[in-house]
Design a protein around this motif. Structure first.
Motif, short mmCIF file in Angstrom:
data_model
loop_
_atom_site.label_atom_id
_atom_site.label_comp_id
_atom_site.label_asym_id
_atom_site.label_seq_id
_atom_site.Cartn_x
_atom_site.Cartn_y
_atom_site.Cartn_z
N ARG A 98 -52.59 -72.94 59.07
CA ARG A 98 -52.57 -74.40 58.97
C ARG A 98 -52.30 -74.81 57.52
N PHE A 99 -51.66 -75.96 57.37
CA PHE A 99 -51.61 -76.71 56.12
C PHE A 99 -50.90 -75.99 54.96
N GLY A 100 -50.04 -75.04 55.26
CA GLY A 100 -49.28 -74.37 54.21
C GLY A 100 -47.83 -74.80 54.23
N ALA A 101 -47.16 -74.71 53.07
CA ALA A 101 -45.79 -75.19 52.94
C ALA A 101 -44.76 -74.26 53.56
N ARG A 102 -45.19 -73.12 54.10
CA ARG A 102 -44.28 -72.21 54.79
C ARG A 102 -44.81 -71.97 56.21
N LEU A 138 -37.68 -85.98 51.13
CA LEU A 138 -37.88 -86.46 52.51
C LEU A 138 -36.66 -86.14 53.37
N PHE A 139 -35.74 -85.35 52.84
CA PHE A 139 -34.47 -85.10 53.52
C PHE A 139 -34.68 -84.48 54.90
N SER A 140 -35.37 -83.36 54.95
CA SER A 140 -35.59 -82.68 56.22
C SER A 140 -36.40 -83.53 57.18
N SER A 141 -37.36 -84.25 56.65
CA SER A 141 -38.22 -85.10 57.47
C SER A 141 -37.43 -86.21 58.13
N MET A 142 -36.61 -86.91 57.37
CA MET A 142 -35.91 -88.08 57.89
C MET A 142 -34.66 -87.72 58.69
N GLN A 143 -34.08 -86.56 58.42
CA GLN A 143 -32.87 -86.18 59.14
C GLN A 143 -33.15 -85.38 60.41
N GLY A 144 -34.30 -84.72 60.46
CA GLY A 144 -34.56 -83.89 61.64
C GLY A 144 -36.00 -83.86 62.10
N GLY A 145 -36.87 -84.65 61.45
CA GLY A 145 -38.26 -84.69 61.87
C GLY A 145 -39.07 -83.48 61.46
N ARG A 146 -38.51 -82.64 60.57
CA ARG A 146 -39.25 -81.47 60.07
C ARG A 146 -39.54 -81.69 58.59
N SER A 147 -40.76 -82.07 58.31
CA SER A 147 -41.11 -82.49 56.96
C SER A 147 -41.41 -81.31 56.05
N GLY A 148 -40.75 -81.28 54.88
CA GLY A 148 -41.11 -80.30 53.87
C GLY A 148 -42.52 -80.53 53.36
N ASN A 149 -42.95 -81.79 53.32
CA ASN A 149 -44.31 -82.10 52.88
C ASN A 149 -45.36 -81.69 53.91
N ARG A 150 -44.90 -81.28 55.09
CA ARG A 150 -45.81 -80.81 56.13
C ARG A 150 -45.55 -79.33 56.45
N GLY A 151 -44.76 -78.66 55.58
CA GLY A 151 -44.57 -77.22 55.71
C GLY A 151 -43.47 -76.79 56.64
N ARG A 152 -42.60 -77.72 57.07
CA ARG A 152 -41.60 -77.36 58.08
C ARG A 152 -40.18 -77.68 57.63
N CYS A 153 -39.88 -77.48 56.38
CA CYS A 153 -38.57 -77.83 55.83
C CYS A 153 -37.45 -77.08 56.55
N ALA A 154 -36.42 -77.81 56.95
CA ALA A 154 -35.24 -77.23 57.61
C ALA A 154 -34.16 -76.86 56.61
#
Length: 823
Positions: free
Chosen positions: A34-38, A179-195
């Motif tokens: 949980r809660f990690g950037a990777r 916010l690129f990954s978050s806004m373009q695909g719903g995978r937030s880098g700030n939530r550990g899910r950068c695309a």
């Protein structure tokens, strides 16, 4: 050298962790589930993470756990404490955090747990870090964009430990500002899910390329300078890479840091010159494992992002032709026919190597796995797939070096490296036998049966040693065993083995006991904070005035942020606008002075919007002007300041002595949860901006609506970068004095983006081409309790500003995460 820096290795799996330890790291950083950037690494569950902590501690290595994402209120209130507690009790050495709410909560729950401020906080200076120290921060990972001179200054300004990335992947954006990954695909880098949209292909100005893809960082040539600068920890990126990568990169940095520490900076330089072949071979092996069109030293030389600098120096940091592993050149095509290709080798190749044929533009034409090894200078003939356009002169590159991987595996991954212990075994007839073991000053003793006299063959030193020192799969091995036998004694082999097992188990537990902690059940898991004694009397008076003004108005307060004089003129023509935010990013100081007068003459409130990035040269420039009494900061008297970073807050408080109640936080200083809002309130700040990454329902559920300003309209800033799209794809806008340069480009899905140059402070902001608007939801927001709203203008013309403020919204808009159920 002042001190020897820590070698901090990445561990995306337990195998990588063991590889890093075997290669000689001092510490590893690892994420749990949980809660990690990777989030997509092979992160361990609770039992395995505790096992990882224990494994590291037994080998004298520290483990830092990543909790470096933004958390929402339900996660803060119901999950975080229970998630961290078992690791805290197991002896976790530190947590790496981004969210100020996480920082505050963990310090309250676990006050003796060290916290490291993640690079996701985008911290650029040492000034102002005292407030973080109060919350248990013992180390800062600065923004990767800093030059060597800035790191040196940061070391002079703070005694907090500095951890600096020295090797691995680079983000295009200031970390935490993406916010690129978050806004373009719903995978937030700030939530550990950068695309990783920075590794995608983009198109603009008649050409395509990987505009946002940096090369791989390698600062091995700069370790002496970094050590002299006082950096405490050398951090290697790579939690998503294979264990062989982790092992070898760790081993190389271990080798040269140790050497540099012994020889000193001058001696190390001389050693490099006299061992140039060895140095180059190690650099080649690093490239064989992973590079992107080679390596870059990153920003250490001040190639980009430095205040008042010009010139196209940043492009050399990008891998614009190829965003993934570039491999190493091993040959060149010398002939080709309809079915086969022949290439001449420039390096040896071995069976199971993977090689690629590439054209002069770097495009991959064909790839295959080598069947038979060949030597440098030899010609290799290979069949290729029909339709592949291979030509004479095309390069041949190796992207997998099988021999190197096997060598690393043998040395670090499969070899057993036990911990050495010393022991004493004592046996005397009529007394209980004893086995004492010792490691690093930790000693345990176990007793066996009462020793009986031998009737036939008495035990010998050799027979005892054989039974006691057979440690098998244990993590221990005997460096020395002293045996004292008094008289002819009978010692059953089974008893000796049982004593050995018991002693080794007790020694392991004793070694781990020093790091373990106990914690009573935490009763204070609420987020409340007493506001008493937080503010001075002057600050309380400012706050009371603000709250009275809010209470006197039943209508929503409309604030408009502008970047240009043209936008300002249009905004002032709309009577409903109650407040103007003059952003400093583009306007000249004379334009800011004139704009401030216009706002005052119009009878509206004035807020000064501080720059998106605030670095040491900017601080020094303005502080010098203020000391001379001729700064724009002294010539205008705004009602408030809007900040986007911690450094601006420190500058306003320390240099201008601005009361904190007059300072507001922008959306980039995320208040995703109540704890984060409380953290800022403890600093005296009373107004904040809602973050972009919450849904409408989550906005409605926030408990501090009266403190928040919502952005109703604006182009969402996807990236804040020290790079420059215009400079890297066309020309230097600053050098050409095009200070308001905009560069438009698209992805493969035809989605448009706008990169705006803010040459005044040397950064780019990439905005979504389609503006964000939730103007149609104003009634819902008002009913939810929101009363402070903002229009955010960036690339709009004056005419567009006036149209939008009077209700004419562009046809093509989007609502970000507002209408999403969850993400």
């Amino acid at each position: 050298m002042k001190t020897k820096p820590e070698i901090l290795a990445p561990a995306g799996s337990f195998d990588s962790l063991k590889a890093a330890v075997a290669a000689g790291c001092d510490a590893v950083y690892m994420g749990g589930q949980r809660f990690g950037a990777r989030a997509y690494a092979d992160n361990p569950g609770q039992d395995d993470m505790i096992g990882a902590i224990e494994y590291c501690h037994l080998h004298g290595v520290k483990l830092y756990m990543t909790v470096n994402t933004l958390l929402k209120d339900p996660e803060m209130q119901s999950e975080l404490y229970d998630y961290i507690r078992p690791y805290y009790e197991a002896g976790l050495d530190a947590v790496i955090v981004q969210d100020m709410g996480v920082l505050r909560a963990l310090h309250r729950w676990f006050p003796d747990l060290d916290q490291h401020a993640s690079t996701q906080m985008s911290l650029t200076m040492g000034k102002g870090l005292e407030r973080l120290k109060k919350y248990g921060v013992t180390r800062v990972v600065p923004a990767r964009e800093l030059s060597l001179q800035e790191l040196q200054q940061m070391r002079r300004d703070t005694d907090v430990e500095l951890e600096v990335f020295v090797h691995g992947a680079l983000c295009y954006c200031y970390s935490g500002r993406c916010l690129f990954s978050s806004m373009q695909g719903g995978r937030s880098g700030n939530r550990g899910r950068c695309a990783q949209p920075c590794r995608m292909l983009y198109h603009g100005s008649g050409k395509s390329g990987y505009y946002l893809s940096p090369k791989e960082l390698c600062n091995l040539p700069y370790i002496a300078e970094l050590m002299e600068a006082g950096v405490d920890s050398f951090k290697i990126e790579g939690r998503m890479k294979r264990p062989e990568y982790t092992a070898f990169v760790t081993a190389v940095y271990r080798k040269y840091v140790d050497l540099c520490f012994v020889l000193g900076q001058n001696g190390f330089g001389q050693w490099q010159q006299s061992h140039i072949e060895e140095w180059q071979e190690d650099m080649r092996k690093l490239a064989e494992l992973y590079n992107r069109e080679g390596f870059t030293s990153g920003y250490l030389e001040g190639k980009a992002g430095v205040y008042q600098s010009v010139g196209p120096k940043a492009a050399a940091m990008l891998s614009g032709k190829r965003p993934r592993h570039g491999g190493v050149r091993v040959g060149e095509v010398v002939s080709v026919d309809a079915r086969t290709v022949v290439y001449r080798l420039e390096r040896d190749i071995v069976s199971q190597d993977v090689v690629e044929f590439r054209d002069h533009g770097g495009r991959v034409i064909y790839e295959y796995t080598v069947g038979t090894g060949m030597r440098t200078g030899q010609k290799v003939q290979a069949r290729y797939q029909k339709g592949c356009q291979i030509h004479v002169g095309d390069g041949v590159y190796r992207t997998r070096h099988q021999c190197l991987l096997e060598e690393i595996s043998r040395k670090y991954l499969t070899v057993r490296k036990p911990l050495s212990v010393t022991g004493v075994f004592e046996a005397e007839v009529g007394q209980a036998c004893r086995l004492s073991l010792c490691r690093n000053g930790c000693q345990v003793t176990v007793t066996g049966d009462v020793v009986q006299p031998a009737l036939k063959q008495p035990a010998t030193e050799e027979s005892v040693r054989k039974a006691v020192t057979q440690t098998g799969d244990s993590i221990f091995d005997f460096a020395e065993l002293q045996i004292e036998l008094t008289g002819d004694v009978f010692l059953p082999v089974g008893m000796l083995k049982q004593m050995r097992r018991a002693a080794l188990e007790q020694l392991e537990q004793a070694l781990l006991a020093d790091g373990r902690r106990s914690l009573p059940e935490c009763r204070d898991r609420m987020t409340g904070v007493s506001e008493k004694n937080v503010l001075s009397q002057e600050q309380e008076a400012v706050l009371d005035k603000m709250q009275t003004e809010m209470a006197d108005s039943s209508d929503p307060a409309y604030s408009v942020a502008v970047m240009t004089p043209e936008q300002l003129t249009s905004a002032l023509s709309v009577w409903a606008v109650s407040e103007i935010i003059l952003r400093m990013d583009q306007m000249t100081e004379e334009q800011i002075r004139k704009g401030a007068r216009m706002v005052r003459d119009a009878g509206k409130k004035l807020v000064l919007g501080m720059p998106a990035v605030w670095r040491e040269p900017v601080w020094r420039h303005y502080a010098q002007e203020i000391s001379q009494g001729k700064s724009v900061f002294l010539e205008i008297t705004p009602d408030g300041y809007l900040i986007q970073n911690m450094e601006s807050f420190a500058f306003l408080r320390q240099v201008l002595k601005v009361p904190p109640a007059c300072i507001r936080t922008d959306a980039s200083l995320y208040v995703m949860n109540q704890e984060a809002a409380q953290w800022w309130m403890e600093q005296g700040v009373r107004q904040m901006t809602a973050p972009w990454e919450l849904t409408g329902k989550e906005w409605e559920q926030l408990k501090y609506k009266d403190r928040l300003q919502l952005i109703l309209y604006g182009h969402i800033p996807l990236m804040v970068s020290a790079q420059c799209v215009a400079c890297n794809t066309s020309h230097c806008a600053s050098k050409a004095q095009e200070r308001h340069c905009q560069t438009k480009f698209q992805d493969d899905k035809k989605r448009e983006f706008i990169a705006v140059n803010y040459c005044k402070y040397c950064y780019n902001i990439i905005y979504q081409g389609r503006p964000f608007s939730i103007l149609q939801h104003r009634d819902d927001l008002r009913q939810a309790g929101y009363a402070h709203w903002r229009y955010e203008f960036t690339v709009e013309t004056g005419k567009q500003v006036q149209q939008i403020l009077t209700g004419v919204v562009p046809e093509k808009v989007q609502s970000g995460h507002y209408t999403m159920e969850t993400w």
